[in-house]
Design a protein around this motif. Structure first.
Motif, short mmCIF file in Angstrom:
data_model
loop_
_atom_site.label_atom_id
_atom_site.label_comp_id
_atom_site.label_asym_id
_atom_site.label_seq_id
_atom_site.Cartn_x
_atom_site.Cartn_y
_atom_site.Cartn_z
N VAL A 118 65.92 -84.31 -41.13
CA VAL A 118 64.97 -84.50 -40.02
C VAL A 118 63.57 -84.10 -40.46
CG1 VAL A 118 64.29 -83.67 -37.74
CG2 VAL A 118 66.66 -84.26 -38.19
N LEU A 119 63.47 -83.00 -41.20
CA LEU A 119 62.16 -82.55 -41.68
C LEU A 119 61.53 -83.61 -42.57
CD1 LEU A 119 59.97 -80.44 -42.18
CD2 LEU A 119 61.43 -79.39 -43.89
N ILE A 120 62.32 -84.19 -43.47
CA ILE A 120 61.80 -85.24 -44.36
C ILE A 120 61.37 -86.46 -43.55
CG2 ILE A 120 62.39 -86.84 -46.22
CD1 ILE A 120 64.35 -84.64 -47.24
N THR B 289 57.73 -82.18 -48.99
CA THR B 289 57.49 -83.35 -48.13
C THR B 289 56.00 -83.62 -48.00
OG1 THR B 289 57.59 -81.94 -46.16
CG2 THR B 289 59.61 -83.09 -46.79
N GLY B 290 55.17 -82.59 -48.14
CA GLY B 290 53.73 -82.81 -48.14
C GLY B 290 53.31 -83.71 -49.28
N LEU C 208 59.29 -93.73 -49.37
CA LEU C 208 60.73 -93.73 -49.08
C LEU C 208 61.53 -93.39 -50.33
CD1 LEU C 208 61.34 -96.84 -46.77
CD2 LEU C 208 61.66 -94.43 -46.20
N VAL C 209 61.08 -93.87 -51.49
CA VAL C 209 61.78 -93.58 -52.75
C VAL C 209 61.77 -92.07 -53.01
CG1 VAL C 209 61.72 -93.89 -55.25
CG2 VAL C 209 61.31 -95.83 -53.75
N LEU C 210 60.60 -91.45 -52.88
CA LEU C 210 60.52 -90.00 -53.10
C LEU C 210 61.31 -89.25 -52.03
CD1 LEU C 210 58.23 -90.91 -55.06
CD2 LEU C 210 57.11 -88.74 -54.50
N GLY C 211 61.30 -89.77 -50.80
CA GLY C 211 62.08 -89.14 -49.75
C GLY C 211 63.57 -89.18 -50.05
N ALA C 212 64.05 -90.30 -50.60
CA ALA C 212 65.46 -90.42 -50.98
C ALA C 212 65.82 -89.41 -52.06
CB ALA C 212 65.76 -91.85 -51.45
#
Length: 629
Positions: A302-304, A349-350, A385-389
C-alpha cells in the motif's frame, strides 16, 4: 532536518538580552510578516491569472494575450520574496552530513559561517543586480507594453531584503564571539581570493577545478546553502578569471529563474499541501489499506502504491511522504513492522516515484533542456512501475512469513464504501493528465485545475477545508519555491560559466570516447548522477548538467525521454540513499525514526532500485513505447 534541508544557523532559541539582538528580532519579525503576506498574495494572484487564462482560452475562446507575461513578471517577484522567507527561516537547501558530525563549538561556527557566506554573496552581487535592472528599464514588454524594469527590479529588491533578513538572523542567533570569528573568516577568504586575482587569469580551464569543484565543494560540505555555494563560485570565477561584466551573471540568474514552465513548481507544491489538508490523501490510503491490508506485507505494498498515486498529484517528495506516513505507519507498527524498515521503504519509494507526473524534476528537465513536458509525463509512468515491482519483490521476501491471524479482512460492502469515498481523490491524477493531453491547459496551467478540483472536493465531498491553514500553506509554498528557484537561477549562471569556458565541448569529447556506444554512455551517466544526486540533490544537478549532457546523449543515440528517466532515477537513488542523501534524512524526520535504525534495512531497497534502473536503462521501450499514442 527540515523539509528543505537543515535549519542553518539554528542555535537554541534564547530570549535576546542585548539591545542589537532585540532590535534584530523586531526587524526580523516585522520583515517576516510583510514579506510572507506579500508572497502569499502573489501566489494567490498567480493561481487566479493562470486559471483566468485557461477559462478565457478554452471556455470563452478569447485568449488573454497578457496573462503569461504578467504571470512571468509576478513569478520572479514570488521567487525572490520566497527566497527571503526561506533565508529568514533557514530553509534554503543545504548539505549537513559534515556539520552534524562535528563537535558543538565547531558546529556553531559552521552554522554561523553558513549565514555569513550567504551574506557575502548578497553583498557582492547586489550592485550588479541594480545595474542590470537599470539596463532592463530601456526594454518594453511586448504584451503589457511596460518597462521591463518592473520585472527585473525583483532581483535587487529581493537580494536587499535577503541581506536585511540574513543580518538580523545573524545578530539574533549567533554569539558575539562566534559571529565575529565567522565574519573574519568570510572576509579574510574573500580578500585572499581578491588579492590572488592576477594569478587566476593565466590558469585557463584550471580555474574550473578551483572554483566549480574546490570552492563549491568547500562551501557545500561546510553547510553553506547550495544556491549561495553556486553563486559564490560563479561570481568568483567570472570576477577573478574572466573579463565578463558582472551584470551578465545577474542576467543568467534572471534567465534561469524566469522560465514560465517553472511556475508549475509553486502551484504543484500548493496542490500537494491542499490534498493533504482536504483529506483526499487519507481517503486514497484507507481504500488501499482495505484492499491489501490482509496480505502479508500488504501495507508495505500500500505504501508503494500510495506513493505512486500521490506523486501523480503533488510534485514535492516531502509533501508526498508527509501525506502518507502519518496515515499508514501507526497501523504498520501495530502489525510488528520494524520502524527502520518503514523509514527505509518510505525513502526508497521517494526515489521510485521521481518520474511520475507532474514531478517537479520532470518539469525542471523540460525547462532547461527543451524536451517536451508532455512526452516526459507520458514516459515516466511505466519506468516507475518497474522500480515499484522491484521494491515489491524485496517486501515479499521480507514479509513472506508475517503473522496476519489477527488482521480482519474487510467485507465487500465495506471495501466498496471505501472505494466510493476515495474515488474523487483517485481520479485527480487522471483529470490532470487528461487536461494536458486534451489541450485544455498547458503543463504550467494544469495545476490550477487540480487546485480548483481539490478545493471543491474538500468543500463539497469530504467537507474538510481548514481556512486557517491556507495562509501558512501559501507561505510554506513560497518559501520552498524561493529555495528551489534560487538554486535553479544560480546553477544556470554556473552552467553558463562552464559552457563559455569550453567545458561542454571537452565533456562531449570525453563522453563520446566512452566505449559501448549508447549503453556505455548510459552506464557512466548512472554512476555520475547517483553521485551527483547524493551531493547536489536532483534539481541543482539537472539544471547544472542537463543542458550539457542531453545533447551528448542524443548524439550517442539515446532518446531524450529515455535518458531523462535514467538520469532521474539515478539521481533519486543518490538523493534517498544514506549516508549523504538528504531525502533519506527527510524521510526519517517525517517518520520520527532515528536514521541509524533504517541503515540495516535500506540497502536491500537500494539494491532493488538499482536493479530496476538497469532494467529501465536496458529497455528504452519502457520509457518511449507510449510516446506515439
Amino acid at each position: 532536518m527540515s523539509a528543505h534541508g537543515a535549519d542553518y544557523g539554528a542555535a537554541p532559541a534564547a530570549v535576546p538580552t542585548t539591545r542589537p539582538a532585540r532590535l534584530a528580532e523586531a526587524v526580523e519579525r516585522g520583515l517576516g510578516t510583510l514579506v510572507e503576506s506579500a508572497a502569499a498574495a502573489l501566489l494567490v494572484l498567480e493561481i487566479g491569472i493562470l486559471l483566468a487564462g485557461v477559462l478565457a482560452r478554452y471556455v470563452f475562446h478569447r485568449p488573454l494575450v497578457w496573462s503569461d507575461e504578467l504571470a512571468s513578471i509576478l513569478f520572479l517577484w514570488l521567487s525572490m520574496l520566497g527566497a527571503v522567507v526561506a533565508l529568514r527561516r533557514g530553509e534554503h537547501m543545504r548539505m549537513t552530513g559534515l556539520v552534524s558530525r562535528v563537535g558543538r563549538k565547531a558546529r556553531e561556527l559552521l552554522e554561523t559561517l553558513a549565514i555569513t557566506a550567504s551574506l557575502a554573496f548578497l553583498v557582492l552581487v547586489i550592485h550588479p543586480a541594480m545595474e542590470y535592472a537599470q539596463d532592463e528599464a530601456f526594454i518594453v514588454t511586448p504584451a503589457l507594453e511596460i518597462s521591463n524594469a518592473w520585472r527585473a527590479s525583483a532581483l535587487p529588491v529581493g537580494l536587499g531584503l535577503m541581506l536585511v533578513a540574513g543580518a538580523a538572523r545573524l545578530l539574533r542567533l549567533g554569539s558575539l564571539r562566534t559571529t565575529a570569528t565567522a565574519l573574519a573568516i568570510t572576509v579574510g577568504l574573500i580578500a585572499l581570493f581578491w588579492v590572488a586575482g592576477p594569478v587566476f587569469k593565466p590558469l585557463g580551464q584550471a580555474n574550473l577545478v578551483i572554483f566549480f569543484v574546490g570552492v563549491v565543494a568547500a562551501n557545500v560540505f561546510a553547510g553553506v546553502p547550495i544556491a549561495f555555494s553556486f553563486g559564490l563560485a560563479t561570481f568568483g570565477y567570472l570576477a577573478l578569471s574572466t573579463s565578463t561584466p558582472l551584470p551578465v551573471l545577474v542576467g543568467r540568474l534572471d534567465e534561469g529563474m524566469s522560465h514560465l514552465i517553472l511556475l508549475a513548481v509553486p502551484l504543484f507544491i500548493f496542490l500537494g499541501a491542499l490534498i493533504e489538508m482536504t483529506g483526499m490523501a487519507r481517503a486514497m490510503i484507507q481504500f488501499l489499506a482495505g484492499l491489501l491490508g490482509h496480505v502479508r506485507g500488504g501495507l508495505s505494498y500500500v505504501l508503494i502504491g500510495a506513493m505512486y498515486l500521490v506523486s501523480g498529484i503533488s510534485g514535492s517528495k516531502i509533501a508526498d511522504m508527509a501525506a502518507i506516513a502519518p496515515v499508514l505507519f501507526p497501523e504498520m507498527r501495530k502489525r510488528g513492522a520494524p520502524p527502520g524498515d518503514l523509514v527505509a521503504l518510505l525513502s526508497a519509494t521517494g526515489a521510485q516515484t521521481e518520474t511520475i507526473p507532474p514531478s517537479i524534476v520532470l518539469i525542471t528537465i523540460g525547462s532547461v533542456t527543451g524536451v517536451s513536458i508532455a512526452a516526459l509525463f507520458t514516459g515516466g509512468m511505466l519506468p516507475a512501475l518497474v522500480l515499484g515491482a522491484c521494491l515489491c519483490f524485496v517486501v515479499w521476501r521480507r514479509y513472506r512469513h508475517e503473522d496476519l491471524s489477527h488482521v480482519r479482512r474487510p467485507a465487500g460492502k465495506e471495501l466498496a464504501r471505501l472505494l466510493v469515498i476515495a474515488l474523487p481523490a483517485i481520479l485527480l491524477p487522471f483529470v490532470i493528465r487528461a487536461a494536458v493531453v486534451e489541450g485544455v491547459a498547458t503543463a504550467t496551467e494544469v495545476s490550477t485545475i487540480g487546485i480548483v478540483y481539490a478545493a471543491l472536493a474538500g468543500l463539497l465531498i469530504y467537507r474538510r477545508f481548514e481556512w486557517r491553514r491556507l495562509r501558512p500553506m501559501l507561505v510554506e509554498t513560497a518559501s520552498l519555491t524561493g529555495a528551489i528557484i534560487l538554486i535553479v537561477g544560480c546553477a544556470t549562471g554556473m552552467a553558463w560559466g562552464l559552457t563559455q569556458s569550453g567545458f561542454s565541448q571537452d565533456l562531449a569529447r570525453l563522453m563520446g570516447a566512452i566505449p559501448g556506444g549508447a549503453y556505455g554512455f548510459l552506464a557512466i551517466s548512472i554512476v555520475a548522477f547517483v553521485i551527483l544526486g547524493s551531493v547536489l540533490e536532483g534539481i541543482p544537478a539537472i539544471v547544472l548538467f542537463g543542458p550539457l549532457l542531453f545533447p551528448i546523449a542524443k548524439q550517442a543515440g539515446v532518446h531524450e525521454v529515455h535518458y531523462a528517466m535514467v538520469v532521474i532515477f539515478a539521481m533519486g537513488i543518490g538523493l534517498f540513499a544514506p549516508p549523504f542523501g538528504v531525502g533519506y534524512y527527510g524521510a526519517c524526520a517525517i517518520s520520527k525514526v532515528n536514521p541509524d535504525e533504517g541503515l540495516r534495512y535500506v540497502w536491500g531497497y537500494v539494491a532493488a532500485l538499482l536493479v530496476g534502473l538497469v532494467i529501465v536503462a536496458a529497455f528504452p521501450w519502457l520509457s518511449t513505447g507510449f510516446l506515439k499514442f
